[in-house]
Design an enzyme around this catalytic site. Structure first.
Site, mmCIF file in Angstrom:
data_model
loop_
_atom_site.group_PDB
_atom_site.id
_atom_site.type_symbol
_atom_site.label_atom_id
_atom_site.label_comp_id
_atom_site.label_asym_id
_atom_site.label_seq_id
_atom_site.Cartn_x
_atom_site.Cartn_y
_atom_site.Cartn_z
ATOM 1 N N LYS A 184 0.858 -1.186 0.000
ATOM 2 C CA LYS A 184 0.000 0.000 0.000
ATOM 3 C C LYS A 184 0.896 1.239 0.000
ATOM 4 O O LYS A 184 1.477 1.619 1.015
ATOM 5 C CB LYS A 184 -0.892 0.022 1.253
ATOM 6 C CG LYS A 184 -1.825 1.214 1.274
ATOM 7 C CD LYS A 184 -1.627 2.011 2.558
ATOM 8 C CE LYS A 184 -2.370 3.308 2.558
ATOM 9 N NZ LYS A 184 -1.828 4.306 1.614
ATOM 10 N N GLY A 194 6.876 5.100 7.956
ATOM 11 C CA GLY A 194 6.080 6.326 8.002
ATOM 12 C C GLY A 194 6.294 7.037 9.321
ATOM 13 O O GLY A 194 7.332 6.866 9.972
ATOM 14 N N SER A 195 5.316 7.808 9.707
ATOM 15 C CA SER A 195 5.467 8.628 10.911
ATOM 16 C C SER A 195 5.356 7.766 12.170
ATOM 17 O O SER A 195 4.742 6.695 12.165
ATOM 18 C CB SER A 195 4.385 9.701 10.928
ATOM 19 O OG SER A 195 3.109 9.081 10.987
ATOM 20 N N THR A 196 5.927 8.268 13.242
ATOM 21 C CA THR A 196 5.897 7.533 14.505
ATOM 22 C C THR A 196 4.450 7.355 14.974
ATOM 23 O O THR A 196 4.062 6.271 15.433
ATOM 24 C CB THR A 196 6.751 8.271 15.556
ATOM 25 O OG1 THR A 196 8.101 8.271 15.066
ATOM 26 C CG2 THR A 196 6.721 7.580 16.909
ATOM 27 N N GLY A 255 2.800 4.699 12.957
ATOM 28 C CA GLY A 255 3.471 3.429 13.277
ATOM 29 C C GLY A 255 2.951 2.847 14.582
ATOM 30 O O GLY A 255 2.687 1.637 14.682
ATOM 31 N N GLU A 281 9.699 1.419 10.529
ATOM 32 C CA GLU A 281 10.759 2.391 10.200
ATOM 33 C C GLU A 281 10.107 3.765 10.311
ATOM 34 O O GLU A 281 9.297 4.139 9.462
ATOM 35 C CB GLU A 281 11.264 2.171 8.769
ATOM 36 C CG GLU A 281 11.926 0.834 8.522
ATOM 37 C CD GLU A 281 13.297 0.733 9.148
ATOM 38 O OE1 GLU A 281 13.901 1.770 9.458
ATOM 39 O OE2 GLU A 281 13.760 -0.406 9.349
ATOM 40 N N CYS A 285 13.954 10.568 6.277
ATOM 41 C CA CYS A 285 13.802 10.264 7.713
ATOM 42 C C CYS A 285 15.090 10.504 8.488
ATOM 43 O O CYS A 285 15.060 10.898 9.642
ATOM 44 C CB CYS A 285 13.344 8.825 7.879
ATOM 45 S SG CYS A 285 14.374 7.677 6.944
ATOM 46 N N GLU A 331 10.083 16.425 14.537
ATOM 47 C CA GLU A 331 10.481 16.201 13.143
ATOM 48 C C GLU A 331 9.688 17.151 12.236
ATOM 49 O O GLU A 331 8.457 17.144 12.253
ATOM 50 C CB GLU A 331 10.194 14.750 12.742
ATOM 51 C CG GLU A 331 10.663 14.432 11.340
ATOM 52 C CD GLU A 331 10.310 13.010 10.898
ATOM 53 O OE1 GLU A 331 9.160 12.585 11.110
ATOM 54 O OE2 GLU A 331 11.190 12.350 10.332
HETATM 55 P P1 NAD Z 1 2.406 8.633 7.448
HETATM 56 O O1 NAD Z 1 2.653 7.891 8.710
HETATM 57 O O2 NAD Z 1 1.410 9.701 7.445
HETATM 58 O O3 NAD Z 1 1.961 7.620 6.288
HETATM 59 C C1 NAD Z 1 2.725 6.479 5.972
HETATM 60 C C2 NAD Z 1 1.815 5.432 5.344
HETATM 61 O O4 NAD Z 1 0.881 5.011 6.339
HETATM 62 C C3 NAD Z 1 1.001 5.963 4.177
HETATM 63 O O5 NAD Z 1 0.881 4.959 3.192
HETATM 64 C C4 NAD Z 1 -0.354 6.227 4.814
HETATM 65 O O6 NAD Z 1 -1.442 6.162 3.910
HETATM 66 C C5 NAD Z 1 -0.430 5.087 5.819
HETATM 67 N N1 NAD Z 1 -1.378 5.301 6.925
HETATM 68 C C6 NAD Z 1 -1.934 6.456 7.358
HETATM 69 N N2 NAD Z 1 -2.789 6.211 8.370
HETATM 70 C C7 NAD Z 1 -2.761 4.873 8.582
HETATM 71 C C8 NAD Z 1 -3.398 4.006 9.504
HETATM 72 N N3 NAD Z 1 -4.269 4.465 10.400
HETATM 73 N N4 NAD Z 1 -3.102 2.684 9.471
HETATM 74 C C9 NAD Z 1 -2.205 2.200 8.588
HETATM 75 N N5 NAD Z 1 -1.585 2.967 7.672
HETATM 76 C C10 NAD Z 1 -1.856 4.291 7.668
HETATM 77 O O7 NAD Z 1 3.840 9.142 6.967
HETATM 78 P P2 NAD Z 1 4.157 10.060 5.729
HETATM 79 O O8 NAD Z 1 3.733 11.446 6.040
HETATM 80 O O9 NAD Z 1 3.679 9.407 4.481
HETATM 81 O O10 NAD Z 1 5.768 9.966 5.694
HETATM 82 C C11 NAD Z 1 6.589 10.763 6.475
HETATM 83 C C12 NAD Z 1 7.091 10.022 7.689
HETATM 84 O O11 NAD Z 1 7.732 8.807 7.310
HETATM 85 C C13 NAD Z 1 8.140 10.808 8.455
HETATM 86 O O12 NAD Z 1 7.868 10.743 9.828
HETATM 87 C C14 NAD Z 1 9.436 10.079 8.140
HETATM 88 O O13 NAD Z 1 10.440 10.233 9.109
HETATM 89 C C15 NAD Z 1 8.965 8.678 8.019
HETATM 90 N N6 NAD Z 1 9.916 7.860 7.268
HETATM 91 C C16 NAD Z 1 10.717 6.965 7.939
HETATM 92 C C17 NAD Z 1 11.673 6.208 7.247
HETATM 93 C C18 NAD Z 1 12.579 5.229 7.950
HETATM 94 O O14 NAD Z 1 13.168 4.405 7.263
HETATM 95 N N7 NAD Z 1 12.706 5.278 9.257
HETATM 96 C C19 NAD Z 1 11.801 6.369 5.860
HETATM 97 C C20 NAD Z 1 10.977 7.287 5.218
HETATM 98 C C21 NAD Z 1 10.028 8.035 5.928
#
Ligand code: NAD
Length: 501
Positions: free
Chosen positions: A199, A252-254, A257, A274, A308, A405
């Site tokens: 996804k 994605g975001s903490t 996650g 991650e 990230c 962040e």
């Molecule tokens: P996000 O957490 O908003 O979204 C990430 C993914 O999760 C998207 O596909 C989103 O649709 C999905 N999502 C949203 N709500 C959800 C839910 N309730 N249940 C399951 N999935 C859901 O993050 P973002 O804004 O897309 O990305 C930015 C973040 O990602 C930053 O915090 C960045 O640090 C982090 N990031 C971390 C790494 C790493 O390797 N540690 C790498 C890249 C980005």
């Protein structure tokens, strides 16, 4: 395979942009379920926006629970089918190598789709797309080396372990480096014999969809790879709580996650996360400043700071603070923001309107908190979400802009006098993803590398990545690691077998 050494400029042949534009414009995009491209069961679509112009770029199928259920059923069926479960590791390697070749052949197209869809400057997206093929090649090498072991026991026993696929994997990815992050999950999952439902972020799904089309050309059995586009709270949440998914790999975001971890508890699925970072980059007084400062500015401006592991808290020894702050501001001011296809553009737009507003609110918070803005601070007055590299000095580690962040080209410069203070304060954050240090003294390098609480430490470099090197976070930056042997462990189950004679 590395981000370092990338110049930051690249001339893009305008004709090369025609193929990705034609593909993007060729009509609404579909879901990949059981080897077929299909509309969402509801028939709904969602718009994806061009961050350089704010115009609608394409329509994506808006998946929902029912589509996730169909994708999971297909992945479960594929997991049992002879043409996937029954093949040798050598055959899996051949699949991955074939995918690597396909990705390499289409690397420029994939790169430019990324540039159009999320605003990643072409110089960076073309470098990233090269890493995509390499990722499949790296994991192709693993397929034939995933082995259990025989274990010491008494003469009337034989004990050994088997490494088996975890099962159906769910990959949830963010919008910041979508192509590569999809590869980081698909390649190890397939190398270990799993099947997968992916996804991508609703903000930038196009490169993942094109990647999936290319993977289809390798003739994987239907259902081994499925892609469901849509919103996080529907598609993502359904994947996290789905009892038919055995493992979730989330980037994605903490905050999301944490939510996915809770949603995964129902069937105790394996979870790797991650997550976000607020990484320190520490410049010691004996640093090679010419190298350190260029890398430090790259460390928070590449991909408009939407990485990230961006080094957004630069710690500088008091003796060199004023000189370094001025030089960082001046290098940053020289990094051109604009058309992501421009030959001299270093920073494209940030990825979305919501994110742009959020970043501007952090810049306001920095000014309100009394930090001194040395350069930047503005959104360009043109269509698109363009923000100047922004450097704050006079910041202490307790300020909002130093603690949260921002995920943008916004940097804070913090002074220190003794190494212990830089180490303690550098680690004084809820995150622990990465850290950079710039010492010439070897003893200091090892001492500080050991002391910092972060999953990756760069010494006299910043932001490089190599699939042999595990990547992941301490503390709230995540659970588990991608790359290297640890990623193989994360995509396999260990079965212990005892035979009594
Ligand atoms: P996000 O957490 O908003 O979204 C990430 C993914 O999760 C998207 O596909 C989103 O649709 C999905 N999502 C949203 N709500 C959800 C839910 N309730 N249940 C399951 N999935 C859901 O993050 P973002 O804004 O897309 O990305 C930015 C973040 O990602 C930053 O915090 C960045 O640090 C982090 N990031 C971390 C790494 C790493 O390797 N540690 C790498 C890249 C980005």
């Amino acid at each position: 395979m590395s981000f370092t050494g990338i110049s930051g400029t690249q001339k893009i042949d305008r004709a090369a942009v025609e193929a990705p534009r034609a593909w993007i414009g060729a009509g609404p995009k579909s879901l990949l379920i059981d080897g077929r491209w299909v509309s969402a069961a509801s028939g709904k679509t969602l718009e994806t926006i061009d961050p350089s112009s704010e115009a609608v770029l394409a329509l994506l199928a808006e998946g929902a629970d029912i589509d996730v259920d169909a994708a999971v059923a297909a992945a479960q069926k594929a997991l049992e089918c002879k043409s996937w479960a029954g093949i040798s590791p050598h055959q899996r390697a051949r699949y991955l190598l074939q995918i690597a070749d396909l990705v390499d052949r289409h690397a420029d197209e994939l790169a430019l789709i990324e540039t159009i869809d999320m605003g990643m400057p072409a110089w960076f997206s073309t470098a990233v797309a090269k890493m995509a093929g390499e990722t499949f090649r790296y994991y192709a090498g693993w397929t034939t080396k995933i082995a259990g072991s025989t274990l010491p026991t008494d003469a009337s026993n034989f004990i050994y372990t088997l490494k088996e696929p975890v099962g159906v994997c769910g990959a949830i990815t963010p919008w910041n480096v979508p192509l590569l992050l999809a590869c980081f999950k698909i390649a190890p999952a397939l190398a270990c014999g799993n099947t997968i439902v992916v996804k991508p972020s609703e903000i930038a799904s196009l490169s993942t969809l094109r990647l999936a089309e290319l993977i289809q050309e390798a003739d994987l059995p239907p259902g081994v790879l499925n892609v469901v586009t849509g919103f996080g709270p529907s598609v993502g949440e359904r994947m996290a709580n789905h009892s038919g998914i055995d493992k979730i790999s989330f980037t994605g975001s903490t905050a999301v996650g944490q939510r996915s971890l809770q949603a995964s508890a129902g069937n105790l699925k394996r979870v790797t996360l991650e997550l976000g970072g607020k990484s320190p980059n520490i410049i010691f007084p004996d640093a090679d400043l010419d190298r350190a400062l260029d890398a430090a500015v790259n460390g928070f401006t590449r991909n408009s700071g939407q990485i990230c592991s961006s080094g957004t808290r630069i710690f500088v020894h008091r003796d060199i603070y004023d000189e370094v702050a001025e030089r960082i501001a001046s290098i940053s001011a020289g990094r051109k923001v604009g058309d992501p296809f421009g030959a001299d553009t270093f920073l494209g737009p940030v990825a979305s309107a919501t994110h742009c507003d959020r970043v501007m609110s952090y810049i306001d918070a920095g000014n309100d908190e009394g930090a001194r803005m040395l350069t930047g601070g503005n959104r360009l007055s043109r269509p698109g979400f363009f923000i100047e590299p922004t450097v704050f000095t006079g910041v202490t580690n307790d300020k909002k802009i130093a603690r949260e962040e921002i995920f943008a080209p916004v940097d804070t410069i913090i002074a220190f006098r003794v190494d212990e203070y830089a180490v303690f304060t550098g680690s004084d954050t809820a995150c622990g993803l990465a850290a950079g240090i710039w010492p010439k003294d070897v003893g200091r390098a090892h001492k500080v590398a050991r002391a910092l609480k972060a999953g990756r430490i760069w010494i006299n470099t910043y932001g490089e990545t190599d699939p042999v090197m595990p990547f992941g976070g301490f503390k709230q930056s995540g659970i588990g690691r991608e790359f290297g042997a640890e990623s193989i462990a994360a995509y396999t189950e260990t079965k212990a077998v005892q035979i009594r004679f």
